[in-house]
Design an enzyme around this catalytic site. Structure first.
Site, PDB file in Angstrom:
ATOM      1  N   LYS A  33      26.255  24.851  18.938  1.00  0.00           N
ATOM      2  CA  LYS A  33      27.530  24.239  18.565  1.00  0.00           C
ATOM      3  C   LYS A  33      27.861  24.465  17.078  1.00  0.00           C
ATOM      4  O   LYS A  33      26.998  24.890  16.306  1.00  0.00           O
ATOM      5  CB  LYS A  33      27.461  22.753  18.920  1.00  0.00           C
ATOM      6  CG  LYS A  33      27.303  22.499  20.431  1.00  0.00           C
ATOM      7  CD  LYS A  33      27.271  20.990  20.723  1.00  0.00           C
ATOM      8  CE  LYS A  33      27.199  20.704  22.209  1.00  0.00           C
ATOM      9  NZ  LYS A  33      27.240  19.225  22.474  1.00  0.00           N
ATOM     10  N   TYR A  73      35.485  20.614  28.548  1.00  0.00           N
ATOM     11  CA  TYR A  73      34.979  19.233  28.589  1.00  0.00           C
ATOM     12  C   TYR A  73      35.900  18.294  29.372  1.00  0.00           C
ATOM     13  O   TYR A  73      35.856  17.073  29.150  1.00  0.00           O
ATOM     14  CB  TYR A  73      34.769  18.713  27.164  1.00  0.00           C
ATOM     15  CG  TYR A  73      33.518  19.248  26.501  1.00  0.00           C
ATOM     16  CD1 TYR A  73      32.246  18.868  26.944  1.00  0.00           C
ATOM     17  CD2 TYR A  73      33.583  20.124  25.427  1.00  0.00           C
ATOM     18  CE1 TYR A  73      31.087  19.352  26.340  1.00  0.00           C
ATOM     19  CE2 TYR A  73      32.423  20.612  24.807  1.00  0.00           C
ATOM     20  CZ  TYR A  73      31.187  20.212  25.275  1.00  0.00           C
ATOM     21  OH  TYR A  73      30.028  20.684  24.674  1.00  0.00           O
ATOM     22  N   PHE A  81      35.281   9.213  23.077  1.00  0.00           N
ATOM     23  CA  PHE A  81      34.941  10.223  22.067  1.00  0.00           C
ATOM     24  C   PHE A  81      35.576  11.588  22.347  1.00  0.00           C
ATOM     25  O   PHE A  81      35.279  12.568  21.656  1.00  0.00           O
ATOM     26  CB  PHE A  81      33.417  10.367  21.952  1.00  0.00           C
ATOM     27  CG  PHE A  81      32.719  10.742  23.237  1.00  0.00           C
ATOM     28  CD1 PHE A  81      32.663  12.054  23.676  1.00  0.00           C
ATOM     29  CD2 PHE A  81      32.111   9.759  24.014  1.00  0.00           C
ATOM     30  CE1 PHE A  81      32.035  12.403  24.857  1.00  0.00           C
ATOM     31  CE2 PHE A  81      31.469  10.097  25.212  1.00  0.00           C
ATOM     32  CZ  PHE A  81      31.431  11.419  25.628  1.00  0.00           C
ATOM     33  N   ARG A 109      17.339  21.748  29.826  1.00  0.00           N
ATOM     34  CA  ARG A 109      17.654  20.363  29.428  1.00  0.00           C
ATOM     35  C   ARG A 109      16.410  19.712  28.808  1.00  0.00           C
ATOM     36  O   ARG A 109      16.520  18.935  27.851  1.00  0.00           O
ATOM     37  CB  ARG A 109      18.148  19.535  30.628  1.00  0.00           C
ATOM     38  CG  ARG A 109      19.454  20.010  31.247  1.00  0.00           C
ATOM     39  CD  ARG A 109      20.703  19.652  30.481  1.00  0.00           C
ATOM     40  NE  ARG A 109      20.895  18.240  30.242  1.00  0.00           N
ATOM     41  CZ  ARG A 109      22.059  17.704  29.873  1.00  0.00           C
ATOM     42  NH1 ARG A 109      23.154  18.471  29.715  1.00  0.00           N
ATOM     43  NH2 ARG A 109      22.165  16.425  29.642  1.00  0.00           N
ATOM     44  N   THR A 115      20.736  13.673  24.794  1.00  0.00           N
ATOM     45  CA  THR A 115      22.036  13.828  24.119  1.00  0.00           C
ATOM     46  C   THR A 115      21.992  13.251  22.705  1.00  0.00           C
ATOM     47  O   THR A 115      22.501  13.847  21.755  1.00  0.00           O
ATOM     48  CB  THR A 115      23.134  13.110  24.938  1.00  0.00           C
ATOM     49  OG1 THR A 115      23.076  13.585  26.288  1.00  0.00           O
ATOM     50  CG2 THR A 115      24.515  13.362  24.366  1.00  0.00           C
ATOM     51  N   ARG A 126      17.231  19.314  19.944  1.00  0.00           N
ATOM     52  CA  ARG A 126      18.086  18.259  19.361  1.00  0.00           C
ATOM     53  C   ARG A 126      17.311  17.384  18.385  1.00  0.00           C
ATOM     54  O   ARG A 126      17.857  16.968  17.355  1.00  0.00           O
ATOM     55  CB  ARG A 126      18.738  17.444  20.477  1.00  0.00           C
ATOM     56  CG  ARG A 126      19.927  18.196  21.108  1.00  0.00           C
ATOM     57  CD  ARG A 126      20.430  17.537  22.337  1.00  0.00           C
ATOM     58  NE  ARG A 126      21.734  18.056  22.774  1.00  0.00           N
ATOM     59  CZ  ARG A 126      22.263  17.822  23.967  1.00  0.00           C
ATOM     60  NH1 ARG A 126      21.598  17.086  24.849  1.00  0.00           N
ATOM     61  NH2 ARG A 126      23.444  18.315  24.292  1.00  0.00           N
ATOM     62  N   ASN A 136      25.373  17.322  18.123  1.00  0.00           N
ATOM     63  CA  ASN A 136      23.995  17.436  18.618  1.00  0.00           C
ATOM     64  C   ASN A 136      23.528  18.878  18.852  1.00  0.00           C
ATOM     65  O   ASN A 136      22.676  19.125  19.684  1.00  0.00           O
ATOM     66  CB  ASN A 136      23.801  16.551  19.851  1.00  0.00           C
ATOM     67  CG  ASN A 136      24.742  16.918  20.973  1.00  0.00           C
ATOM     68  OD1 ASN A 136      25.486  17.887  20.867  1.00  0.00           O
ATOM     69  ND2 ASN A 136      24.702  16.151  22.037  1.00  0.00           N
ATOM     70  N   HIS A 139      24.424  22.808  23.546  1.00  0.00           N
ATOM     71  CA  HIS A 139      24.869  22.412  24.889  1.00  0.00           C
ATOM     72  C   HIS A 139      23.938  23.030  25.918  1.00  0.00           C
ATOM     73  O   HIS A 139      23.465  24.145  25.741  1.00  0.00           O
ATOM     74  CB  HIS A 139      26.293  22.933  25.137  1.00  0.00           C
ATOM     75  CG  HIS A 139      26.740  22.816  26.575  1.00  0.00           C
ATOM     76  ND1 HIS A 139      27.233  21.645  27.090  1.00  0.00           N
ATOM     77  CD2 HIS A 139      26.714  23.710  27.606  1.00  0.00           C
ATOM     78  CE1 HIS A 139      27.525  21.828  28.384  1.00  0.00           C
ATOM     79  NE2 HIS A 139      27.212  23.073  28.712  1.00  0.00           N
ATOM     80  N   GLU A 150      30.520  27.381  33.807  1.00  0.00           N
ATOM     81  CA  GLU A 150      30.586  27.479  32.345  1.00  0.00           C
ATOM     82  C   GLU A 150      30.294  28.897  31.855  1.00  0.00           C
ATOM     83  O   GLU A 150      30.921  29.374  30.901  1.00  0.00           O
ATOM     84  CB  GLU A 150      29.597  26.479  31.726  1.00  0.00           C
ATOM     85  CG  GLU A 150      30.025  25.033  31.982  1.00  0.00           C
ATOM     86  CD  GLU A 150      28.972  23.997  31.603  1.00  0.00           C
ATOM     87  OE1 GLU A 150      29.228  22.792  31.813  1.00  0.00           O
ATOM     88  OE2 GLU A 150      27.882  24.373  31.106  1.00  0.00           O
TER      89      GLU A 150
HETATM   90  P1  IDP Z   1      25.076  16.388  27.193  1.00  0.00           P
HETATM   91  O1  IDP Z   1      25.653  17.397  26.210  1.00  0.00           O
HETATM   92  O2  IDP Z   1      23.685  15.972  26.823  1.00  0.00           O
HETATM   93  O3  IDP Z   1      25.189  16.849  28.625  1.00  0.00           O
HETATM   94  P2  IDP Z   1      27.321  14.616  27.738  1.00  0.00           P
HETATM   95  O4  IDP Z   1      27.208  13.183  28.091  1.00  0.00           O
HETATM   96  O5  IDP Z   1      27.702  15.582  28.812  1.00  0.00           O
HETATM   97  O6  IDP Z   1      25.956  15.047  27.043  1.00  0.00           O
HETATM   98  O7  IDP Z   1      28.387  14.715  26.548  1.00  0.00           O
HETATM   99  C1  IDP Z   1      28.924  15.960  26.162  1.00  0.00           C
HETATM  100  C2  IDP Z   1      28.957  16.021  24.656  1.00  0.00           C
HETATM  101  O8  IDP Z   1      29.859  15.014  24.161  1.00  0.00           O
HETATM  102  C3  IDP Z   1      27.621  15.689  23.959  1.00  0.00           C
HETATM  103  O9  IDP Z   1      26.733  16.777  23.926  1.00  0.00           O
HETATM  104  C4  IDP Z   1      28.103  15.277  22.590  1.00  0.00           C
HETATM  105  O10 IDP Z   1      28.442  16.408  21.778  1.00  0.00           O
HETATM  106  C5  IDP Z   1      29.370  14.503  22.926  1.00  0.00           C
HETATM  107  N1  IDP Z   1      29.104  13.060  23.082  1.00  0.00           N
HETATM  108  C6  IDP Z   1      28.448  12.464  24.118  1.00  0.00           C
HETATM  109  N2  IDP Z   1      28.379  11.128  23.950  1.00  0.00           N
HETATM  110  C7  IDP Z   1      28.990  10.871  22.768  1.00  0.00           C
HETATM  111  C8  IDP Z   1      29.263   9.661  22.034  1.00  0.00           C
HETATM  112  O11 IDP Z   1      28.888   8.548  22.432  1.00  0.00           O
HETATM  113  N3  IDP Z   1      29.934   9.810  20.845  1.00  0.00           N
HETATM  114  C9  IDP Z   1      30.357  11.028  20.373  1.00  0.00           C
HETATM  115  N4  IDP Z   1      30.141  12.175  21.039  1.00  0.00           N
HETATM  116  C10 IDP Z   1      29.467  12.106  22.208  1.00  0.00           C
HETATM  117 MG    MG Z   2      26.865  17.226  29.791  1.00  0.00          MG
END
Ligand code: IDP
Ligand code: MG
Length: 161
Positions: A33, A73, A81, A109, A115, A126, A136, A139, A150
Site C-alpha cells: 500500500k 473496496y 472509515f 493472510r 488488520t 504488518r 497497514n 493487502h 482482485e
Molecule cells: P484486511 O485488509 O485485513 O482484510 P478489512 O477489514 O478487509 O481488513 O479492511 C480493509 C482495509 O480497510 C484494511 O486493510 C485497512 O486499510 C482499512 N481499515 C480496516 N478497518 C479500519 C478501521 O477501523 N479504521 C481505518 N481503516 C480501517
Molecule cells: Mg479484507
C-alpha cells in the site's frame, strides 16, 4: 465487460457453485500500500514474500484512481472509515502483485498478520511495517474467489505468468 461484472452475472444465474468448485486455490492477490511504498519498504516486504515460498506471477507499480479504490473496496462502502480508506489508497503508488503457492490465500493472510498491527503476530509483515489499523502496509485477498476478482481487476491475462 470486466470480470467483476461478469462474475455478478454468474452469481445471479446458477453457475456460481460450479464456478467456485473449479476455483484455483494456489493464487492470491496483494498490494503493497502507499505507506509501505512511501517508506521504502518494497524490497524488504518482497523479500519476506519470497522467503515464505510465494512465487510472483504478476507485478507492477501503479496508482489507483478514486473510482478504482471505491470499486475495489466496495464491500466496505457503508463503513465509517470508507472515505479515509479511499483517500489513503489513492494518495500514491502501490505495488500490485499476484502470488502463487499452495493454499495461497490463507498462508498469505498468516504472513501479513492481523488488520490491526497492534494485534498482529511477531514477525508478520504488518507487525514489522504497518503504522496503524488504517495504514497497514499490505493487502491480502480473503478468499480464492476474491483473489481471482482482485487479480483480474489489476492485470490482464497476458500480464500474468
Ligand atoms: P484486511 O485488509 O485485513 O482484510 P478489512 O477489514 O478487509 O481488513 O479492511 C480493509 C482495509 O480497510 C484494511 O486493510 C485497512 O486499510 C482499512 N481499515 C480496516 N478497518 C479500519 C478501521 O477501523 N479504521 C481505518 N481503516 C480501517
Ligand atoms: Mg479484507
Amino acid at each position: 465487460m470486466n470480470v467483476n461484472r461478469l462474475y455478478a452475472v454468474f452469481k445471479k444465474r446458477r453457475f456460481a457453485p460450479k464456478f467456485k468448485k473449479n476455483m484455483r486455490t494456489d493464487r492470491t492477490f496483494t498490494m503493497l500500500k502507499p505507506d509501505a511504498v512511501e517508506k521504502g519498504h518494497i524490497g524488504a516486504i518482497l523479500e519476506k514474500i519470497n522467503a515464505a515460498g510465494f512465487k510472483i506471477v504478476a507485478m507492477k507499480l501503479t496508482q489507483m484512481t478514486t473510482d478504482d479504490a471505491k470499486e475495489f473496496y466496495a464491500i466496505h462502502k457503508e463503513r465509517p472509515f470508507f472515505g479515509e480508506l479511499v483517500e489513503y489508497m489513492t494518495r500514491g503508488p502501490i505495488v500490485a502483485a499476484i502470488l502463487e503457492k499452495d493454499n495461497a490465500v490463507e498462508d498469505f493472510r498468516t504472513l501479513i498478520g492481523a488488520t490491526n498491527p497492534a494485534e498482529a503476530a511477531e514477525g508478520t509483515i504488518r507487525k514489522l511495517y504497518a503504522a496503524s489499523i488504517g495504514e497497514n502496509a499490505v493487502h491480502g485477498s480473503d478468499s480464492d474467489e476474491n483473489a481471482a476478482i482482485e487479480g483480474a481487476f489489476h492485470f490482464a491475462g497476458r500480464d500474468t505468468f
